[in-house]
Design a protein around this motif. Structure first.
Motif: not given
Length: 127
Positions: A36-40, A95-99
């Protein structure tokens, strides 16, 4: 959609407490919060050429919340597997890696790990 109603999922999980221990319920809640918090956190491991010692590219790796039981990727992905959230976690990690990858040298390759069963998922076609 990546996010879901946490209350509904909590009802679903706790309605059959005979299948889950208290520790599993806590793990589920922590995994839910990560999603939910995108905490990766994405980190990038250099891939070095054995031929000339130059950096060929980077492997994107994911880490959970520091100091939590899901900080290590093995625990994080085991929890996702246990609670049928592998797709959601994999999507978040990509998603986080691409960001964060925009900071890497443009001429280097980016390698992203994907669970083999995810490739067959129709949602994978979109990313």
């Amino acid at each position: 959609m990546l996010f879901w109603n946490m209350l509904d999922m909590n009802k679903e999980l706790t309605s059959d407490n005979n299948n889950y221990t208290q520790d599993e319920l806590e793990t589920y809640k922590e995994l839910d919060q990560v999603l939910v918090n995108r905490d990766i956190k994405s980190v990038f491991q250099p891939i070095v050429s054995l031929f000339d010692g130059e950096i060929f590219g980077y492997e994107a790796l994911s880490r959970g919340i520091p100091g939590s039981q899901l900080e290590r990727p093995d625990a994080l992905f085991a929890a996702a597997e246990r609670f049928d959230k592998v797709w959601e976690l994999e999507f978040l990690c990509r998603s986080k890696a691409f960001e964060k990858a925009y900071k890497l040298p443009k001429e280097k390759m980016l390698f992203i790990n994907v669970a083999p069963n995810i490739i067959n998922d129709a949602r994978f076609q979109k990313g």
